[in-house]
Design a protein around this motif. Sequence first.
Motif, PDB file in Angstrom:
ATOM      1  N   TYR B  73       0.831  -1.216   0.000  1.00  0.00           N
ATOM      2  CA  TYR B  73       0.000   0.000   0.000  1.00  0.00           C
ATOM      3  C   TYR B  73       0.859   1.256   0.000  1.00  0.00           C
ATOM      4  N   TYR B  74       1.810   1.358   0.933  1.00  0.00           N
ATOM      5  CA  TYR B  74       2.659   2.549   0.981  1.00  0.00           C
ATOM      6  C   TYR B  74       3.757   2.474  -0.071  1.00  0.00           C
ATOM      7  N   GLY B  75       4.265   1.264  -0.308  1.00  0.00           N
ATOM      8  CA  GLY B  75       5.324   1.100  -1.292  1.00  0.00           C
ATOM      9  C   GLY B  75       4.865   1.502  -2.678  1.00  0.00           C
ATOM     10  N   ALA B  76       3.604   1.226  -3.011  1.00  0.00           N
ATOM     11  CA  ALA B  76       3.096   1.565  -4.348  1.00  0.00           C
ATOM     12  C   ALA B  76       3.150   3.066  -4.576  1.00  0.00           C
ATOM     13  N   GLY B  77       2.933   3.843  -3.510  1.00  0.00           N
ATOM     14  CA  GLY B  77       2.943   5.295  -3.645  1.00  0.00           C
ATOM     15  C   GLY B  77       4.257   5.820  -4.178  1.00  0.00           C
ATOM     16  N   GLN B  78       5.324   5.073  -3.880  1.00  0.00           N
ATOM     17  CA  GLN B  78       6.644   5.498  -4.295  1.00  0.00           C
ATOM     18  C   GLN B  78       6.842   5.334  -5.805  1.00  0.00           C
ATOM     19  N   PHE B  79       6.078   4.414  -6.376  1.00  0.00           N
ATOM     20  CA  PHE B  79       6.221   4.159  -7.814  1.00  0.00           C
ATOM     21  C   PHE B  79       5.056   4.769  -8.587  1.00  0.00           C
ATOM     22  N   ARG B  80       4.556   5.875  -8.044  1.00  0.00           N
ATOM     23  CA  ARG B  80       3.368   6.476  -8.622  1.00  0.00           C
ATOM     24  C   ARG B  80       3.533   6.801 -10.101  1.00  0.00           C
ATOM     25  N   THR B  81       4.669   7.468 -10.447  1.00  0.00           N
ATOM     26  CA  THR B  81       4.828   7.882 -11.846  1.00  0.00           C
ATOM     27  C   THR B  81       4.861   6.672 -12.777  1.00  0.00           C
ATOM     28  N   GLN B  82       5.575   5.614 -12.358  1.00  0.00           N
ATOM     29  CA  GLN B  82       5.630   4.416 -13.195  1.00  0.00           C
ATOM     30  C   GLN B  82       4.245   3.783 -13.331  1.00  0.00           C
ATOM     31  N   LEU B  83       3.522   3.729 -12.179  1.00  0.00           N
ATOM     32  CA  LEU B  83       2.198   3.105 -12.216  1.00  0.00           C
ATOM     33  C   LEU B  83       1.236   3.929 -13.055  1.00  0.00           C
ATOM     34  N   GLU B  84       1.383   5.253 -12.987  1.00  0.00           N
ATOM     35  CA  GLU B  84       0.533   6.112 -13.812  1.00  0.00           C
ATOM     36  C   GLU B  84       0.834   5.888 -15.279  1.00  0.00           C
ATOM     37  N   ALA B  85       2.126   5.691 -15.563  1.00  0.00           N
ATOM     38  CA  ALA B  85       2.535   5.505 -16.952  1.00  0.00           C
ATOM     39  C   ALA B  85       1.894   4.262 -17.557  1.00  0.00           C
ATOM     40  N   ILE B  86       1.774   3.196 -16.748  1.00  0.00           N
ATOM     41  CA  ILE B  86       1.145   1.994 -17.303  1.00  0.00           C
ATOM     42  C   ILE B  86      -0.343   1.941 -16.972  1.00  0.00           C
ATOM     43  N   GLY B  87      -0.882   3.032 -16.428  1.00  0.00           N
ATOM     44  CA  GLY B  87      -2.324   3.137 -16.232  1.00  0.00           C
ATOM     45  C   GLY B  87      -2.872   2.265 -15.131  1.00  0.00           C
ATOM     46  N   LEU B  88      -2.055   1.970 -14.108  1.00  0.00           N
ATOM     47  CA  LEU B  88      -2.547   1.125 -13.019  1.00  0.00           C
ATOM     48  C   LEU B  88      -2.650   1.888 -11.694  1.00  0.00           C
ATOM     49  N   TRP B  89      -2.338   3.167 -11.738  1.00  0.00           N
ATOM     50  CA  TRP B  89      -2.287   3.911 -10.474  1.00  0.00           C
ATOM     51  C   TRP B  89      -3.634   3.939  -9.768  1.00  0.00           C
ATOM     52  N   TRP B  90      -4.729   4.062 -10.537  1.00  0.00           N
ATOM     53  CA  TRP B  90      -6.061   4.135  -9.913  1.00  0.00           C
ATOM     54  C   TRP B  90      -6.336   2.886  -9.073  1.00  0.00           C
ATOM     55  N   LEU B  91      -5.724   1.754  -9.462  1.00  0.00           N
ATOM     56  CA  LEU B  91      -5.911   0.525  -8.687  1.00  0.00           C
ATOM     57  C   LEU B  91      -5.112   0.582  -7.388  1.00  0.00           C
ATOM     58  N   PHE B  92      -3.840   0.982  -7.510  1.00  0.00           N
ATOM     59  CA  PHE B  92      -2.975   0.948  -6.335  1.00  0.00           C
ATOM     60  C   PHE B  92      -3.260   2.083  -5.362  1.00  0.00           C
ATOM     61  N   ARG B  93      -4.014   3.083  -5.830  1.00  0.00           N
ATOM     62  CA  ARG B  93      -4.395   4.174  -4.946  1.00  0.00           C
ATOM     63  C   ARG B  93      -5.464   3.698  -3.963  1.00  0.00           C
ATOM     64  N   ASP B  94      -6.163   2.629  -4.370  1.00  0.00           N
ATOM     65  CA  ASP B  94      -7.307   2.150  -3.609  1.00  0.00           C
ATOM     66  C   ASP B  94      -6.854   1.152  -2.545  1.00  0.00           C
ATOM     67  N   ALA B  95      -7.133   1.479  -1.281  1.00  0.00           N
ATOM     68  CA  ALA B  95      -6.677   0.609  -0.190  1.00  0.00           C
ATOM     69  C   ALA B  95      -7.302  -0.777  -0.301  1.00  0.00           C
ATOM     70  N   PHE B  96      -8.574  -0.823  -0.709  1.00  0.00           N
ATOM     71  CA  PHE B  96      -9.248  -2.122  -0.825  1.00  0.00           C
ATOM     72  C   PHE B  96      -8.530  -3.011  -1.818  1.00  0.00           C
ATOM     73  N   PHE B  97      -8.182  -2.411  -2.959  1.00  0.00           N
ATOM     74  CA  PHE B  97      -7.492  -3.215  -3.973  1.00  0.00           C
ATOM     75  C   PHE B  97      -6.131  -3.691  -3.460  1.00  0.00           C
ATOM     76  N   CYS B  98      -5.397  -2.781  -2.793  1.00  0.00           N
ATOM     77  CA  CYS B  98      -4.084  -3.171  -2.277  1.00  0.00           C
ATOM     78  C   CYS B  98      -4.214  -4.332  -1.304  1.00  0.00           C
ATOM     79  N   CYS B  99      -5.263  -4.288  -0.483  1.00  0.00           N
ATOM     80  CA  CYS B  99      -5.478  -5.385   0.461  1.00  0.00           C
ATOM     81  C   CYS B  99      -5.790  -6.678  -0.279  1.00  0.00           C
ATOM     82  N   VAL B 100      -6.664  -6.594  -1.281  1.00  0.00           N
ATOM     83  CA  VAL B 100      -6.996  -7.808  -2.037  1.00  0.00           C
ATOM     84  C   VAL B 100      -5.733  -8.393  -2.659  1.00  0.00           C
ATOM     85  N   LEU B 101      -4.916  -7.510  -3.246  1.00  0.00           N
ATOM     86  CA  LEU B 101      -3.681  -7.977  -3.883  1.00  0.00           C
ATOM     87  C   LEU B 101      -2.774  -8.666  -2.857  1.00  0.00           C
TER      88      LEU B 101
END
Lengths: 236, 228
Positions: B73-101
């Motif tokens: 959850y917190y680690g994903a925030g650090q890779f925000r630009t990369q995640l945005e680039a591949i269009g997955l940031w909206w998923l990792f921004r969501d705590a529920f999704f991070c928990c499911v993952l």
Amino acid sequence: MDLLRLLSFGPDGWGDELLQGTWLTIRLALATVPFGLALGFLVALAKRSPNRYLRAFGNAYTTVFRGLPELLTIFIVYFGGQIALQRIVGLFSGATVEVNGFIAGMVALGVVFSAYASEVFLGAFNNITRGQYEAAYALGLRPATTLRLVIIPQLVRLALPGLANLWLILLKDTSLVSVIALDDLLRKTGLAVRVTKEPFLFFGVACLIYLALSMISSIGIVAIERWANRGLRRAS
Amino acid sequence: MNWDALATYGPRMLQGLVVTLQLVVISITLGALLSIPVALARMSRSRILRAVSFGYMYFFRGTPLLAQVFLVYYGAGQFRTQLEAIGLWWLFRDAFFCCVLTFTLNTGAYQAEILRGAIRAVPAGQREAAMSLGLRPRQIFRKIVMPQAILIALRPLGNEVILMVKGSSVAAIVTVFDLMGVTRLAYSRTFDFQVYLWAAVLYLVVVEIIRRVWDKLEHRLTRHMRSA
């Protein structure tokens, strides 16, 4: 390198803080074990007792504390303990009491540990044959002496694999006490993250420290099991 | 009983329970799908596959679930630009999704270990008999080994489901309003200790129902193995 400096010891590195947290985690886990073992053993005795009410109590205890999330147990012990102590102290004086996080964490984790440990002990008890009791009886040993000299030494050996497993689970469960403001490894890591903004690095390192702790434990467990099985003849 | 608090927070706690069950059902299902290839990789002849699956299982079984959740959850925030680039940031921004993952990866590792043990517990004679009947390896696995392995795995899998129900409560710490999250919110508003006890009752009921249903399921699925 920059990341290495963050992990170094000293004023601008977080290595010493992480180490302090690790030390608290280890102390908490070590303090929980004797308490949990003693309680678990008593609960196992209750579940084997001829008294119906004791048996019912033992079974209810196991069902409740194996069914509750560990996190919830910690909250209940921490906040509930605070209220209960306040009531007791309130009878005598108006002072406010603060529950020690370490003690609350130890009690909560110990209660969970004991619920699982009682099942392990029960299984071990069931693996000791009747003949052992009968032989001790024939030798004229009293029930308490039988338990101490004949049953418990065998019980330790039979229960060890299960208890070792519980220890590894306990080590991981200690991370949950970070939510009640106890400066364990995970909480110290959280502090480091808040200051340095390097969550991936620090939580990754914390995970590796937990892994290292369980690896070291595994080595210790093998040694203890070898010691406990020393009197056992191996089939060649 | 504090009826006011119950009227206000009772329904929200039930909603929280639904979130908890969603977390558990999704993670357990995805974890089960994940566990099959992982267990097979763990037993494969390729050394690389074995090493990778061993590392994955060792990491997720050896570290606390809470630390894993923080890492994702917190680690994903650090890779925000990369995640945005591949269009997955909206998923990792969501705590529920991070928990499911995280829960999926966690339970996948545990389920893989259960499955591996169960597959190895199927007697070798079964495989040999199938081979002598001329079945192909794939058929042997699907029709002979797997059905028996799943029966062996049933009981530990039930335990794993219960552990997941309990473990899912850590989602509350990263702002997911599951049963635990709602309970903490209710406590911070009312300072009434009772809410924790209600949550305890709800958790116990859920765990007990799962246990009973699982017992029934196991009884039914193993009916051919009992002598009349």
